[in-house]
Write a protein that holds these residues in place. Structure first.
Motif, short mmCIF file in Angstrom:
data_model
loop_
_atom_site.label_atom_id
_atom_site.label_comp_id
_atom_site.label_asym_id
_atom_site.label_seq_id
_atom_site.Cartn_x
_atom_site.Cartn_y
_atom_site.Cartn_z
N GLN A 125 0.81 -1.21 0.00
CA GLN A 125 0.00 0.00 0.00
C GLN A 125 0.84 1.26 0.00
O GLN A 125 0.41 2.31 -0.49
N ASP A 126 2.04 1.19 0.55
CA ASP A 126 2.89 2.39 0.64
C ASP A 126 3.82 2.53 -0.56
O ASP A 126 4.68 3.42 -0.57
N PHE A 127 3.69 1.67 -1.57
CA PHE A 127 4.57 1.78 -2.73
C PHE A 127 4.11 2.91 -3.62
O PHE A 127 2.96 2.97 -4.04
N ASP A 128 5.02 3.83 -3.94
CA ASP A 128 4.75 4.99 -4.78
C ASP A 128 5.64 4.87 -6.01
O ASP A 128 6.87 5.00 -5.91
N LEU A 129 5.05 4.62 -7.17
CA LEU A 129 5.82 4.38 -8.39
C LEU A 129 6.68 5.59 -8.74
O LEU A 129 7.85 5.45 -9.10
N GLY A 130 6.10 6.80 -8.65
CA GLY A 130 6.86 8.00 -8.97
C GLY A 130 8.05 8.19 -8.06
O GLY A 130 9.16 8.53 -8.50
N ALA A 131 7.85 7.98 -6.75
CA ALA A 131 8.94 8.13 -5.79
C ALA A 131 10.01 7.07 -6.01
O ALA A 131 11.21 7.36 -5.92
N TYR A 132 9.57 5.85 -6.31
CA TYR A 132 10.54 4.78 -6.59
C TYR A 132 11.40 5.15 -7.79
O TYR A 132 12.63 4.99 -7.77
N TRP A 133 10.76 5.65 -8.86
CA TRP A 133 11.51 5.95 -10.08
C TRP A 133 12.51 7.08 -9.85
O TRP A 133 13.64 7.02 -10.34
N THR A 134 12.12 8.10 -9.10
CA THR A 134 13.04 9.18 -8.78
C THR A 134 14.24 8.66 -8.02
O THR A 134 15.40 9.01 -8.31
N SER A 135 14.00 7.80 -7.04
CA SER A 135 15.09 7.21 -6.26
C SER A 135 15.98 6.33 -7.13
O SER A 135 17.21 6.33 -7.00
N TYR A 136 15.35 5.58 -8.03
CA TYR A 136 16.10 4.70 -8.94
C TYR A 136 17.03 5.52 -9.83
O TYR A 136 18.20 5.16 -10.03
N LEU A 137 16.54 6.63 -10.38
CA LEU A 137 17.37 7.47 -11.24
C LEU A 137 18.54 8.06 -10.47
O LEU A 137 19.67 8.12 -10.99
N GLU A 138 18.29 8.50 -9.24
CA GLU A 138 19.37 9.07 -8.43
C GLU A 138 20.43 8.01 -8.15
O GLU A 138 21.64 8.28 -8.24
N ASP A 139 19.99 6.80 -7.82
CA ASP A 139 20.93 5.71 -7.55
C ASP A 139 21.69 5.33 -8.81
O ASP A 139 22.90 5.05 -8.77
N PHE A 140 21.00 5.33 -9.95
CA PHE A 140 21.63 5.00 -11.23
C PHE A 140 22.75 5.99 -11.54
O PHE A 140 23.84 5.60 -11.96
N GLN A 141 22.49 7.29 -11.33
CA GLN A 141 23.50 8.29 -11.60
C GLN A 141 24.70 8.12 -10.67
O GLN A 141 25.85 8.30 -11.08
N THR A 142 24.44 7.75 -9.42
CA THR A 142 25.53 7.54 -8.46
C THR A 142 26.41 6.37 -8.89
O THR A 142 27.64 6.43 -8.82
N ARG A 143 25.76 5.28 -9.34
CA ARG A 143 26.51 4.09 -9.75
C ARG A 143 27.14 4.25 -11.13
O ARG A 143 28.12 3.57 -11.46
N ARG A 144 26.57 5.14 -11.94
CA ARG A 144 27.00 5.27 -13.33
C ARG A 144 28.42 5.80 -13.46
O ARG A 144 29.23 5.25 -14.21
N PHE A 145 28.72 6.86 -12.75
CA PHE A 145 30.04 7.49 -12.87
C PHE A 145 30.95 6.96 -11.77
O PHE A 145 30.71 7.20 -10.59
N THR A 146 32.00 6.26 -12.19
CA THR A 146 32.88 5.60 -11.23
C THR A 146 34.24 6.25 -11.12
O THR A 146 35.05 5.83 -10.30
N GLY A 147 34.52 7.23 -11.95
CA GLY A 147 35.82 7.87 -11.91
C GLY A 147 35.76 9.27 -12.47
O GLY A 147 34.68 9.79 -12.79
N THR A 148 36.94 9.89 -12.62
CA THR A 148 37.04 11.24 -13.20
C THR A 148 38.20 11.27 -14.18
O THR A 148 39.09 10.41 -14.14
N ALA A 149 38.17 12.27 -15.04
CA ALA A 149 39.27 12.48 -15.98
C ALA A 149 39.51 13.98 -16.11
O ALA A 149 38.58 14.78 -16.02
N THR A 150 40.74 14.34 -16.32
CA THR A 150 41.10 15.73 -16.61
C THR A 150 41.33 15.86 -18.11
O THR A 150 42.12 15.09 -18.68
N ILE A 151 40.63 16.79 -18.72
CA ILE A 151 40.73 16.96 -20.17
C ILE A 151 40.99 18.42 -20.51
O ILE A 151 40.77 19.31 -19.69
#
Length: 325
Positions: free
Chosen positions: A215-241
């Motif tokens: 009953q407490d599952f909110d699809l919109g809130a889940y998707w927002t959290s998923y995107l934030e987590d995806f961005q955190t996991r997506r970039f694993t390093g840095t580069a100087t250019i």
């Protein structure tokens, strides 16, 4: 007094079953006093609203009372959520329902509003998929629509990126999300709730199992959290250019927005020719190499050493392929 707001209150009562005055106020962004006044006006107008006192109480409609759109079926009512989205409606197998719902809505409107609605529909069109790619084929999407609405578990064969690539799963679908023309299924397994790209489903069969969606599952809130987590996991390093003025202008057409923002926030001038040096986030050496090579001679990797070497190796291979080395 807003007639539109009174209708919104009525529809809230109809869709929620029971809701407090505070809940109405928060939903419609009005004061609690205004919510009480609107409830009283609806009661005065003959709408059978009654209050349930105590903890967990609130206002609700008398059992059996519902506002209805003339002749509209359940499937057509669902289709209203996609009335302005012909592409997604077709993906979901709701083309006929959307057409029927639109005709019934237009028929129910007075002449003036009906003409305005037709004019509005004629000047807006949504084309969800991005440029330079074909729309994805999603043969199992209508099955997942049924599973979401009937709360039926689905047995799937799914292709994922890591080994083993093909896996069997029993999914309990919580909802569907359309992101940039790509459909995703949010579903629970025995151990967790996860996101599945619908085009990666190789086979799917409805099971006999029925489940209760939390009953407490909110699809919109889940998707927002998923995107934030995806961005955190997506970039694993840095580069100087280093970038030339032309490279910086071309940047938005060749790299993700996060990289553009990083250049804008960290760029410092190097020399008098307009070149800048900046620190950007990277996913992996191979991925960063592929993205930065799009900029050609307008970019130079300073660090890390492995990315600089990967760029040099790729350029060397290209040079040999064209007989220049």
């Amino acid at each position: 007094m807003s007639a539109g707001r009174l209708l919104s209150v009525l529809l809230l009562l109809q869709s929620r079953g029971r809701i407090s005055a505070r809940g109405i106020a928060d939903e419609l962004d009005v004061s609690v006093r205004t919510a009480y006044r609107d409830l009283a006006r609806l009661q005065t107008a003959g709408v059978p609203i009654y209050a349930e006192p105590g903890r967990g109480g609130g206002y609700q409609l008398l059992d059996g009372y519902r506002t209805r759109l003339t002749g509209m079926s359940e499937g057509e009512a669902r289709a209203l959520f996609f009335a302005g989205l012909p592409g997604p409606a077709a993906d979901l197998g709701l083309t006929a329902e959307v057409t029927a719902a639109r005709l019934k809505l237009l028929a129910a409107l007075p002449t003036g509003p009906r003409e305005e609605a037709e004019r509005t529909a004629a000047v807006f069109h949504l084309d969800a998929p991005g440029w330079y790619r074909e729309p994805e084929q999603t043969p199992y999407l209508p099955l997942f629509v049924d599973a979401v609405l009937t709360r039926s578990a689905v047995d799937v064969r799914y292709r994922r990126w890591r080994a083993p690539q093909e896996v069997q799963r029993r999914l309990r679908p919580y909802g569907l999300v359309l992101k940039s023309g790509v459909w995703y299924l949010v579903a629970a397994t025995e151990s967790r709730t996860a996101t599945y790209r619908v085009t990666q489903v190789l086979d799917a069969v409805l099971s006999d199992e029925r489940f209760d969606r939390p009953q407490d599952f909110d699809l919109g809130a889940y998707w927002t959290s998923y995107l934030e987590d995806f961005q955190t996991r997506r970039f694993t390093g840095t580069a100087t250019i280093r970038l030339s003025p032309r490279g910086r202008r071309r940047l938005p057409d060749n790299v993700p927005p996060e990289v553009v923002r990083a250049v804008d926030s960290t760029a410092t001038a190097v020399g008098d020719d307009g070149w800048v040096e900046a620190v950007i986030p990277t996913e992996s050496t191979a991925h960063a190499c592929g993205e930065l090579l799009r900029l050609g001679i307008d970019v130079e990797v300073v660090a890390p050493a492995e990315l600089r070497q990967a760029m040099a190796d790729t350029v060397g291979v290209l040079s040999r392929a064209y007989g220049l080395a």
